[in-house]
Design a protein around this motif. Structure first.
Motif, PDB file in Angstrom:
ATOM      1  N   THR A  71     -19.960  -8.266 -57.282  1.00 36.20           N
ATOM      2  CA  THR A  71     -20.911  -9.137 -56.602  1.00 36.20           C
ATOM      3  C   THR A  71     -20.530 -10.609 -56.722  1.00 36.20           C
ATOM      4  O   THR A  71     -20.258 -11.105 -57.816  1.00 36.20           O
ATOM      5  N   GLY A  72     -20.512 -11.276 -55.583  1.00 37.08           N
ATOM      6  CA  GLY A  72     -20.278 -12.708 -55.533  1.00 37.08           C
ATOM      7  C   GLY A  72     -18.850 -13.112 -55.292  1.00 37.08           C
ATOM      8  O   GLY A  72     -18.582 -14.268 -54.928  1.00 37.08           O
ATOM      9  N   LYS A  73     -17.890 -12.210 -55.495  1.00 38.95           N
ATOM     10  CA  LYS A  73     -16.483 -12.574 -55.321  1.00 38.95           C
ATOM     11  C   LYS A  73     -16.064 -12.475 -53.851  1.00 38.95           C
ATOM     12  O   LYS A  73     -16.761 -11.903 -53.017  1.00 38.95           O
ATOM     13  N   ARG A  74     -14.916 -13.055 -53.553  1.00 36.48           N
ATOM     14  CA  ARG A  74     -14.391 -13.003 -52.204  1.00 36.48           C
ATOM     15  C   ARG A  74     -14.127 -11.558 -51.794  1.00 36.48           C
ATOM     16  O   ARG A  74     -13.651 -10.751 -52.607  1.00 36.48           O
ATOM     17  N   ALA A  75     -14.409 -11.247 -50.549  1.00 37.92           N
ATOM     18  CA  ALA A  75     -14.214  -9.882 -50.052  1.00 37.92           C
ATOM     19  C   ALA A  75     -12.758  -9.698 -49.652  1.00 37.92           C
ATOM     20  O   ALA A  75     -12.411  -9.584 -48.470  1.00 37.92           O
ATOM     21  N   ASP A  76     -11.878  -9.705 -50.647  1.00 39.04           N
ATOM     22  CA  ASP A  76     -10.439  -9.550 -50.466  1.00 39.04           C
ATOM     23  C   ASP A  76     -10.012  -8.233 -51.093  1.00 39.04           C
ATOM     24  O   ASP A  76     -10.177  -8.036 -52.309  1.00 39.04           O
ATOM     25  N   PHE A  77      -9.457  -7.333 -50.283  1.00 33.67           N
ATOM     26  CA  PHE A  77      -9.066  -6.012 -50.772  1.00 33.67           C
ATOM     27  C   PHE A  77      -7.663  -5.664 -50.290  1.00 33.67           C
ATOM     28  O   PHE A  77      -7.248  -6.057 -49.198  1.00 33.67           O
ATOM     29  N   ALA A  78      -6.943  -4.905 -51.106  1.00 37.94           N
ATOM     30  CA  ALA A  78      -5.727  -4.240 -50.664  1.00 37.94           C
ATOM     31  C   ALA A  78      -6.113  -2.844 -50.203  1.00 37.94           C
ATOM     32  O   ALA A  78      -6.903  -2.152 -50.866  1.00 37.94           O
ATOM     33  N   VAL A  79      -5.565  -2.431 -49.070  1.00 39.52           N
ATOM     34  CA  VAL A  79      -5.869  -1.114 -48.498  1.00 39.52           C
ATOM     35  C   VAL A  79      -4.622  -0.245 -48.669  1.00 39.52           C
ATOM     36  O   VAL A  79      -3.561  -0.547 -48.112  1.00 39.52           O
ATOM     37  N   LEU A  80      -4.754   0.826 -49.434  1.00 39.26           N
ATOM     38  CA  LEU A  80      -3.610   1.656 -49.816  1.00 39.26           C
ATOM     39  C   LEU A  80      -3.789   3.089 -49.333  1.00 39.26           C
ATOM     40  O   LEU A  80      -4.911   3.607 -49.254  1.00 39.26           O
ATOM     41  N   GLU A  81      -2.667   3.728 -49.064  1.00 39.56           N
ATOM     42  CA  GLU A  81      -2.683   5.151 -48.711  1.00 39.56           C
ATOM     43  C   GLU A  81      -2.746   6.031 -49.954  1.00 39.56           C
ATOM     44  O   GLU A  81      -3.263   7.155 -49.901  1.00 39.56           O
ATOM     45  N   ASP A  82      -2.217   5.538 -51.064  1.00 38.14           N
ATOM     46  CA  ASP A  82      -2.087   6.332 -52.286  1.00 38.14           C
ATOM     47  C   ASP A  82      -2.818   5.634 -53.420  1.00 38.14           C
ATOM     48  O   ASP A  82      -2.952   4.405 -53.435  1.00 38.14           O
ATOM     49  N   ASP A  83      -3.255   6.418 -54.377  1.00 37.86           N
ATOM     50  CA  ASP A  83      -4.013   5.890 -55.506  1.00 37.86           C
ATOM     51  C   ASP A  83      -3.056   5.520 -56.637  1.00 37.86           C
ATOM     52  O   ASP A  83      -2.406   6.397 -57.216  1.00 37.86           O
ATOM     53  N   PRO A  84      -2.929   4.235 -56.990  1.00 39.82           N
ATOM     54  CA  PRO A  84      -1.961   3.842 -58.021  1.00 39.82           C
ATOM     55  C   PRO A  84      -2.275   4.404 -59.398  1.00 39.82           C
ATOM     56  O   PRO A  84      -1.391   4.464 -60.250  1.00 39.82           O
ATOM     57  N   GLU A  85      -3.505   4.798 -59.634  1.00 36.33           N
ATOM     58  CA  GLU A  85      -3.854   5.371 -60.936  1.00 36.33           C
ATOM     59  C   GLU A  85      -3.620   6.872 -60.996  1.00 36.33           C
ATOM     60  O   GLU A  85      -3.721   7.463 -62.075  1.00 36.33           O
ATOM     61  N   GLN A  86      -3.314   7.482 -59.854  1.00 40.91           N
ATOM     62  CA  GLN A  86      -3.167   8.937 -59.840  1.00 40.91           C
ATOM     63  C   GLN A  86      -1.770   9.408 -59.461  1.00 40.91           C
ATOM     64  O   GLN A  86      -1.455  10.582 -59.659  1.00 40.91           O
ATOM     65  N   VAL A  87      -0.934   8.533 -58.929  1.00 40.60           N
ATOM     66  CA  VAL A  87       0.441   8.940 -58.647  1.00 40.60           C
ATOM     67  C   VAL A  87       1.241   8.909 -59.951  1.00 40.60           C
ATOM     68  O   VAL A  87       0.832   8.301 -60.944  1.00 40.60           O
ATOM     69  N   ALA A  88       2.386   9.563 -59.940  1.00 37.36           N
ATOM     70  CA  ALA A  88       3.283   9.502 -61.093  1.00 37.36           C
ATOM     71  C   ALA A  88       3.750   8.052 -61.282  1.00 37.36           C
ATOM     72  O   ALA A  88       3.885   7.302 -60.315  1.00 37.36           O
ATOM     73  N   VAL A  89       3.987   7.666 -62.536  1.00 35.88           N
ATOM     74  CA  VAL A  89       4.360   6.270 -62.793  1.00 35.88           C
ATOM     75  C   VAL A  89       5.638   5.881 -62.057  1.00 35.88           C
ATOM     76  O   VAL A  89       5.815   4.724 -61.674  1.00 35.88           O
ATOM     77  N   GLN A  90       6.530   6.849 -61.830  1.00 37.81           N
ATOM     78  CA  GLN A  90       7.766   6.535 -61.100  1.00 37.81           C
ATOM     79  C   GLN A  90       7.500   6.269 -59.620  1.00 37.81           C
ATOM     80  O   GLN A  90       8.321   5.679 -58.930  1.00 37.81           O
ATOM     81  N   ALA A  91       6.335   6.712 -59.126  1.00 39.81           N
ATOM     82  CA  ALA A  91       6.015   6.552 -57.702  1.00 39.81           C
ATOM     83  C   ALA A  91       5.225   5.282 -57.416  1.00 39.81           C
ATOM     84  O   ALA A  91       4.877   5.023 -56.265  1.00 39.81           O
ATOM     85  N   LEU A  92       4.938   4.498 -58.433  1.00 39.47           N
ATOM     86  CA  LEU A  92       4.103   3.316 -58.247  1.00 39.47           C
ATOM     87  C   LEU A  92       4.704   2.368 -57.202  1.00 39.47           C
ATOM     88  O   LEU A  92       3.986   1.783 -56.378  1.00 39.47           O
ATOM     89  N   LYS A  93       6.011   2.233 -57.202  1.00 42.49           N
ATOM     90  CA  LYS A  93       6.667   1.324 -56.251  1.00 42.49           C
ATOM     91  C   LYS A  93       6.667   1.855 -54.832  1.00 42.49           C
ATOM     92  O   LYS A  93       6.931   1.093 -53.879  1.00 42.49           O
ATOM     93  N   ASP A  94       6.369   3.136 -54.664  1.00 39.98           N
ATOM     94  CA  ASP A  94       6.435   3.755 -53.345  1.00 39.98           C
ATOM     95  C   ASP A  94       5.061   3.892 -52.689  1.00 39.98           C
ATOM     96  O   ASP A  94       4.947   4.506 -51.616  1.00 39.98           O
ATOM     97  N   ILE A  95       4.034   3.338 -53.308  1.00 46.27           N
ATOM     98  CA  ILE A  95       2.695   3.411 -52.720  1.00 46.27           C
ATOM     99  C   ILE A  95       2.704   2.724 -51.359  1.00 46.27           C
ATOM    100  O   ILE A  95       3.212   1.616 -51.198  1.00 46.27           O
ATOM    101  N   ARG A  96       2.120   3.407 -50.400  1.00 44.42           N
ATOM    102  CA  ARG A  96       2.100   2.883 -49.034  1.00 44.42           C
ATOM    103  C   ARG A  96       0.914   1.929 -48.863  1.00 44.42           C
ATOM    104  O   ARG A  96      -0.208   2.247 -49.244  1.00 44.42           O
ATOM    105  N   VAL A  97       1.195   0.782 -48.261  1.00 43.81           N
ATOM    106  CA  VAL A  97       0.173  -0.237 -48.020  1.00 43.81           C
ATOM    107  C   VAL A  97      -0.222  -0.199 -46.549  1.00 43.81           C
ATOM    108  O   VAL A  97       0.638  -0.337 -45.671  1.00 43.81           O
ATOM    109  N   THR A  98      -1.511  -0.012 -46.301  1.00 43.93           N
ATOM    110  CA  THR A  98      -2.021  -0.007 -44.933  1.00 43.93           C
ATOM    111  C   THR A  98      -2.251  -1.423 -44.432  1.00 43.93           C
ATOM    112  O   THR A  98      -2.053  -1.727 -43.261  1.00 43.93           O
ATOM    113  N   GLY A  99      -2.686  -2.301 -45.319  1.00 50.01           N
ATOM    114  CA  GLY A  99      -2.970  -3.678 -44.948  1.00 50.01           C
ATOM    115  C   GLY A  99      -3.888  -4.310 -45.974  1.00 50.01           C
ATOM    116  O   GLY A  99      -3.902  -3.917 -47.143  1.00 50.01           O
TER     117      GLY A  99
END
Length: 545
Positions: free
Chosen positions: A504-532
């Motif tokens: 609440t109160g912060k700027r409405a700035d979000f990253a929109v991702l195809e993959d969950d960075p907390e649930q992919v394998a640590v080696q896949a973190l760099k391969d997360i797809r960014v929607t916008g």
């Protein structure tokens, strides 16, 4: 304005009181709250937006050390060793030999008029089987037109004979550490350090201060930010000439501009009082999209360029020590002045000798001008050991570590620059956190490609481009890395009350991702797809660029 509720598969808020949600409500460009749809409907009549219902939302990523030069340099020819994605999403293959660099520059010059210099960037001779490049190498591109190639670090530029003549550098009797001499007593073509590089750049028509303010530069930079999920990015060293500011303000304030730029005034010497006054004036002119009023100083050069200042025993293969961009006494005077005037300052220190000089200067400056919560930040700080980290914490400093170096130059550091032991503790994220230091991590784009999720992967895995693990004990967890590229970076900029988490109160700035960075394998973190991204409550999709 009306309320808009974004639905998502999962929202990682970075707010410990409510770490996850399925919906986030936005009004007037700010977050009303994050939670369930039923909870958020209590705010009143709202439009539910389902376009991200199958996506992951997290706070807009914060690039705490980058430069608008990332946008400016794409006007020239990329000749780096590694593949690189441009602002339009095109991948440029790396140049893997001196011959490939020369061929690419020749090809690019064919479409230019003969009165223009031939400019390349991203050059990395340490990966090409030679640590140095001479003017004679670049004379093979063109022997009559000026040719200049900026190193990936931007701390060195190589010039051909015509370019050296243009800058009046090709003459006997020059004795300057930034102009190494060959057996003939003339400069080799390597030009390093701002006091020699900037005059050469000016003769080549490269006024970086003006170029970084051009609308096309800002727009290229913003397109890259959207591709990588970044909503706030630094421009960490800019002379900010007055004539560049109208375009910077006008471009960044356009409704379709998706990135908040935090631009720091570059200080290379001279009167610190004048710099403090200029920063104070700039701060009063800040807008939401263009934040001004901080200062960046540079103590030394780059490790892979052998221009960083190292403590004993120096460079691994016995190369001469690097350059002081500001002498220790200049650093002390500047920090004292900026503390006195309340100007938040970021300090580039690559080598551990430079870090030690800054710690000494901060200790003296704080004794004269105590300022709790100053948040002065050591940038790069790559070779700091545990004792220096503890001392930095005691002085109230933050660190923003160059995690990408582990991948891009880890093998060179291991074998050529600092040796196996020091390479294994470079960019010591684990130690920094254990010492209680506020931590951010960064790309230093255009030095390495902008992309905080890749930077997080580097800090979590600490792998070189060859797959070697450099210092397993310095790895950090995925949640720690995600914090470093959101709240951690925001904290170093004094913006953690506005950005870095979804609450609440912060700027409405979000990253929109195809993959969950907390649930992919640590080696896949760099391969997360960014929607916008969502910036100020408005979506900007990477595919629409």
């Amino acid at each position: 304005m009306s309320i808009r509720i974004f639905a998502a598969r999962r929202i990682i808020t970075m707010n410990p009181a409510r770490p996850y949600a399925t919906h986030v409500a936005v009004r007037d460009g700010r977050v009303l709250g994050a939670g369930s749809l039923a909870e958020l409907q209590g705010w009143g009549e709202a439009r539910v937006d389902e376009q991200f219902a199958n996506k992951i939302l997290m706070p807009g990523l914060v690039e705490g050390h980058s430069h608008l030069m990332e946008g400016a340099l794409w006007a020239y020819t990329y000749v780096g060793f590694h593949d690189r994605v441009d602002p339009d999403g095109r991948t440029w293959p790396g140049a893997r030999s001196i011959d490939e660099v020369i061929d690419r520059l020749r090809e690019a010059s064919l479409g230019q008029t003969d009165d223009l210099p031939i400019i390349g960037w991203g050059f990395d001779p340490i990966h090409l089987g030679q640590a140095r490049c001479s003017r004679h190498d670049l004379d093979r591109v063109n022997s009559t037109r000026p040719v200049a190639v900026w190193h990936a670090s931007l701390h060195i530029v190589n010039a051909n004979t015509a370019a050296l003549k243009l800058a009046d550098y090709l003459r006997p009797g020059l004795h300057h550490p930034g102009l190494p001499l060959g057996p003939d007593g003339l400069p080799t073509g390597e030009v390093k350090g701002p006091d020699t590089m900037l005059p050469l750049a000016a003769r080549l028509g490269q006024d970086w201060g003006l170029m970084m303010g051009k609308p096309e530069t800002l727009k290229r930079f913003a397109r890259l930010c959207v591709l990588k999920g970044v909503t706030t990015a630094t421009d960490l060293a800019n002379p900010l000439p007055e004539e560049a500011l109208p375009d910077m303000f006008a471009t960044s304030s356009q409704p379709g501009f998706p990135t908040r730029i935090v631009s720091l005034l570059r200080y290379l010497g001279g009167s610190p009082e004048a710099a403090a006054q200029r920063a104070t004036e700039l701060r009063a002119r800040s807008t939401d999209r263009l934040r001004l009023g901080m200062i960046k100083i540079v103590a030394d050069g780059s490790i892979q360029g052998f221009s960083a200042r190292l403590r004993w025993p120096g460079y691994y293969r016995g190369q001469a020590n690097g350059l002081w961009y500001l002498a220790p006494e200049q650093i002390q005077k500047a920090l004292s002045c900026f503390l006195e005037h309340g100007i938040r300052t970021h300090i580039h220190t690559n080598g551990d000798e430079a870090t030690e000089a800054v710690l000494d200067a901060m200790q003296t400056a704080l004794a004269r001008h105590p300022r709790p919560g100053h948040r002065f930040t050591l940038q790069h700080c790559q070779l700091a050991d545990a004792a220096q980290m503890r001392r930095a914490a005691e002085l109230g400093l933050c660190v923003n570590l160059f995690a990408n170096h582990l991948y891009y130059w880890g093998e060179a550091h291991y074998a050529q620059t600092v040796g196996p032991e020091r390479a294994s503790r470079m960019n010591a994220c684990r130690t920094a956190l254990d010492c209680g230091l506020p931590l951010a991590i960064h790309s230093d784009a255009p030095i390495t490609p902008l992309g905080p999720l890749f930077t997080a992967w580097c800090a979590v895995n600490r792998q070189t481009s060859s797959g070697r693990v450099l210092g397993e004990a310095e790895r950090i967890s995925v949640p720690e890395a995600l914090r470093a590229i959101t709240l951690g970076a925001a904290y170093t900029l004094g913006l953690d009350g506005e950005i870095g988490s979804i609450e609440t109160g912060k700027r409405a700035d979000f990253a929109v991702l195809e993959d969950d960075p907390e649930q992919v394998a640590v080696q896949a973190l760099k391969d997360i797809r960014v929607t916008g991204v969502v910036a100020g409550g408005e979506p900007f999709m990477a595919t629409a660029l």
